[in-house]
Write an enzyme that holds these catalytic residues in place. Structure first.
Site, PDB file in Angstrom:
ATOM      1  N   LYS A 156       0.857  -1.185   0.000  1.00 43.82           N
ATOM      2  CA  LYS A 156       0.000   0.000   0.000  1.00 43.82           C
ATOM      3  C   LYS A 156       0.896   1.239   0.000  1.00 43.82           C
ATOM      4  O   LYS A 156       2.034   1.126   0.391  1.00 43.82           O
ATOM      5  CB  LYS A 156      -0.892   0.022   1.247  1.00 43.82           C
ATOM      6  CG  LYS A 156      -1.647  -1.263   1.536  1.00 43.82           C
ATOM      7  CD  LYS A 156      -2.927  -1.345   0.756  1.00 43.82           C
ATOM      8  CE  LYS A 156      -3.703  -2.623   1.107  1.00 43.82           C
ATOM      9  NZ  LYS A 156      -4.808  -2.872   0.191  1.00 43.82           N
ATOM     10  N   LYS A 183      -2.195   1.533  -2.468  1.00 43.80           N
ATOM     11  CA  LYS A 183      -2.360   0.656  -3.619  1.00 43.80           C
ATOM     12  C   LYS A 183      -2.119   1.370  -4.940  1.00 43.80           C
ATOM     13  O   LYS A 183      -1.710   0.760  -5.909  1.00 43.80           O
ATOM     14  CB  LYS A 183      -3.717  -0.041  -3.598  1.00 43.80           C
ATOM     15  CG  LYS A 183      -4.932   0.841  -3.375  1.00 43.80           C
ATOM     16  CD  LYS A 183      -6.195   0.048  -3.650  1.00 43.80           C
ATOM     17  CE  LYS A 183      -6.871  -0.485  -2.385  1.00 43.80           C
ATOM     18  NZ  LYS A 183      -8.113  -1.185  -2.688  1.00 43.80           N
ATOM     19  N   LYS A 219       2.479  -8.627  -2.297  1.00 45.55           N
ATOM     20  CA  LYS A 219       1.415  -8.753  -3.286  1.00 45.55           C
ATOM     21  C   LYS A 219       1.117  -7.419  -3.960  1.00 45.55           C
ATOM     22  O   LYS A 219       1.061  -6.393  -3.298  1.00 45.55           O
ATOM     23  CB  LYS A 219       0.158  -9.272  -2.580  1.00 45.55           C
ATOM     24  CG  LYS A 219      -1.120  -9.198  -3.384  1.00 45.55           C
ATOM     25  CD  LYS A 219      -2.285  -9.731  -2.568  1.00 45.55           C
ATOM     26  CE  LYS A 219      -3.590  -9.612  -3.318  1.00 45.55           C
ATOM     27  NZ  LYS A 219      -4.009  -8.233  -3.557  1.00 45.55           N
ATOM     28  N   ASP A 240      -1.568  -5.003  -5.335  1.00 48.63           N
ATOM     29  CA  ASP A 240      -2.989  -4.837  -5.069  1.00 48.63           C
ATOM     30  C   ASP A 240      -3.769  -5.241  -6.316  1.00 48.63           C
ATOM     31  O   ASP A 240      -3.254  -5.136  -7.431  1.00 48.63           O
ATOM     32  CB  ASP A 240      -3.295  -3.386  -4.704  1.00 48.63           C
ATOM     33  CG  ASP A 240      -4.593  -3.309  -3.930  1.00 48.63           C
ATOM     34  OD1 ASP A 240      -5.644  -3.245  -4.586  1.00 48.63           O
ATOM     35  OD2 ASP A 240      -4.556  -3.359  -2.694  1.00 48.63           O
ATOM     36  N   HIS A 246      -6.961 -13.423  -6.833  1.00 51.29           N
ATOM     37  CA  HIS A 246      -7.711 -12.464  -6.023  1.00 51.29           C
ATOM     38  C   HIS A 246      -9.168 -12.482  -6.468  1.00 51.29           C
ATOM     39  O   HIS A 246      -9.447 -12.668  -7.646  1.00 51.29           O
ATOM     40  CB  HIS A 246      -7.131 -11.055  -6.176  1.00 51.29           C
ATOM     41  CG  HIS A 246      -7.682 -10.100  -5.166  1.00 51.29           C
ATOM     42  ND1 HIS A 246      -8.916  -9.509  -5.314  1.00 51.29           N
ATOM     43  CD2 HIS A 246      -7.190  -9.660  -3.986  1.00 51.29           C
ATOM     44  CE1 HIS A 246      -9.153  -8.737  -4.250  1.00 51.29           C
ATOM     45  NE2 HIS A 246      -8.130  -8.810  -3.436  1.00 51.29           N
ATOM     46  N   HIS A 282      -8.118 -15.805  -2.138  1.00 52.24           N
ATOM     47  CA  HIS A 282      -8.604 -15.067  -0.975  1.00 52.24           C
ATOM     48  C   HIS A 282      -9.920 -15.670  -0.514  1.00 52.24           C
ATOM     49  O   HIS A 282     -10.787 -15.946  -1.320  1.00 52.24           O
ATOM     50  CB  HIS A 282      -8.797 -13.596  -1.348  1.00 52.24           C
ATOM     51  CG  HIS A 282      -7.495 -12.900  -1.580  1.00 52.24           C
ATOM     52  ND1 HIS A 282      -7.027 -11.905  -0.767  1.00 52.24           N
ATOM     53  CD2 HIS A 282      -6.542 -13.096  -2.515  1.00 52.24           C
ATOM     54  CE1 HIS A 282      -5.839 -11.512  -1.199  1.00 52.24           C
ATOM     55  NE2 HIS A 282      -5.529 -12.213  -2.265  1.00 52.24           N
TER      56      HIS A 282
END
Length: 455
Positions: A166, A168, A192, A194, A285, A318
């Site tokens: 972040k 993001k 990761k 975003d 995701h 997720h």
């Protein structure tokens, strides 16, 4: 009278068949049906079966050219939902021949493509699907699966740790790579992209891939551990997506990522095949899932989207946290977490599992817990998700008062403390806070994190 018997007809005459014995090759679906006032549940259930298989609103003469009995969907059981007036669970069986092999896209187009706008229903929700062995076997499934991933990463006996970088949107590629390096250097296994990070004016994908790869190799050399960064390959076209995956492979990184619902199942399966052929892990995701699964009486339950993903292919997905900022009821979440990881899952209505599902050795998917979690949640997460999971702390790493690397250290120390305590036979549920406190005595980074996020 000439011709065949034309006209609009009752669905339940043809499509409601309570005596039907389901076949091992049938795809079974459980729908939560809320009929309009005055529509009997049998008619509503039959309408769902008809509209999602062979039916149309009136008799057509071309019906005579095929065998309806062989191809029609059948509503074979209806039960009222306890505690809800005028809601029913309708069970529908679809013959396997209605579906193209190895295509999640076609499976969904058939089962949920048309029927959700149907006038006789106030609302409709697909709660669960039973995918028969014969159909599962037409899918490649996850590119690698849980065991192969552990072997590639050389990490065993604990959950894996991740962190979403972040803010993001807005970082330059070089600063982004710097954040990645700090987190990995501090002790995380993964960082990761975003889900919104694709290739925007402030950071084009190729620059990001390059700086992240550099960060990854530097952290790897300094820690002696294998590191990964989920490079988001999601793009506007399948060709562009594959181009990004190819570049990731050329850089030699271990893992790429995809937004499977916004990208679509066709793109996802394409990428999944590429990843298996080229030794890349695939992180998935679920952006957009709440549009589909949030309403209790309409749409599709996430467990259906999770099953579909296991068929289409992904190594991580997720799946809610049970404890953080996003909603997820514990038993229900554990239900679809097991559907992702295990080879065989028994029917268990208390956990929302309507059908026994046999995955016939299709590789498993690691569930990813992410969203509003921090070090105090670590004991609960370790206990709930067990070893085969990825715990992702975005703000819970980058929000550390001393910076990213100490934030990563705090999370890793907390995790190792929880795993050790569990292995020594301590009860994480009741002693969790104490375990974290003890660990923070010898880790100033963890102590600072504990201070920021009070239980």
């Amino acid at each position: 009278s000439v011709g065949f018997k034309a006209g609009v007809k009752d669905y339940k005459l043809t499509y409601y068949t309570p005596d039907y014995k389901t076949k091992d090759t049938d795809i079974l679906a459980a729908f939560r049906v809320t009929p309009q006032p005055g529509v009997p549940p049998e008619e509503a259930g039959a309408a769902v079966a008809a509209e999602s298989s062979t039916g149309t609103w009136t008799t057509v003469w071309t019906d005579g050219l095929t065998s309806l009995d062989r191809y029609k969907g059948r509503c074979y059981h209806i039960e009222p939902v306890p505690g809800e007036e005028s809601q029913f669970i309708a069970y529908v069986a679809y013959p396997l021949d209605l579906f193209e092999e190895g295509s999640v896209t076609n499976m969904f187009t058939s089962i949920v493509g048309n029927v959700f706008g149907f006038k006789a229903l106030r609302a409709l929700r697909l709660e669960d699907l039973r995918i028969p062995n014969a159909y599962v076997k037409t899918f490649q499934g996850p590119p690698h699966g849980i065991q192969v991933e552990r072997d590639k990463l050389n990490k065993y006996g604990r959950p894996l740790l991740g962190c979403t970088i972040k803010p993001k949107l807005g970082l330059s590629a070089k600063n982004y790579g710097r954040a990645v390096y700090e987190c990995l250097r501090g002790g995380l296994d993964f960082t990761k992209d975003d889900e919104n990070v694709n290739s925007q004016p402030f950071m084009r994908w190729r620059d990001r891939f390059l700086f992240c790869a550099e960060a990854l190799y530097k952290a790897q050399a300094e820690t002696g551990e294998i590191k990964g960064h989920y490079l988001n390959a999601t793009a506007g076209t399948c060709e562009e997506m594959i181009k990004r995956a190819v570049f990731a492979r050329e850089l030699g990184v271990p893992i790429v990522m995809h937004d499977y619902l916004t990208g679509g199942f066709t793109a996802n399966t394409t990428l999944s095949h590429y990843c298996r052929d080229n030794g890349l892990l695939l992180h998935i995701h679920r952006a957009m899932h709440a549009v589909i699964d949030r309403q209790k009486n309409h749409g599709m339950h996430f467990r259906v989207l999770a099953k579909a993903l296991r068929l289409s292919g992904g190594d991580h997905i997720h799946s809610g946290t049970v404890v953080g900022k996003l909603e997820g009821e514990r038993e229900i979440t554990l239900g679809f977490v097991d559907l992702l990881r295990d080879d065989f899952v028994e029917k268990d209505r208390s956990r929302g599992i309507y059908f026994t599902q046999d995955w016939v050795s299709l590789p498993g998917v690691l569930p990813v817990a992410s969203g509003g979690i921090h070090v105090w949640h670590m004991p609960a997460l370790t206990e709930i998700f067990g070893d085969d999971s990825v715990l992702q702390f975005g703000g819970g790493t980058l929000g550390h008062p001393w910076g990213n690397a100490p934030g990563a250290v705090a999370n890793r120390v907390a995790l190792e403390a929880c795993v050790q305590a569990r292995n020594e036979g301590r009860d994480l549920a009741s002693e969790g806070n104490q375990i974290i406190r003890e660990a923070s005595k010898w880790s100033p980074e963890l102590a600072a994190a504990c201070e920021v996020w009070k239980e």
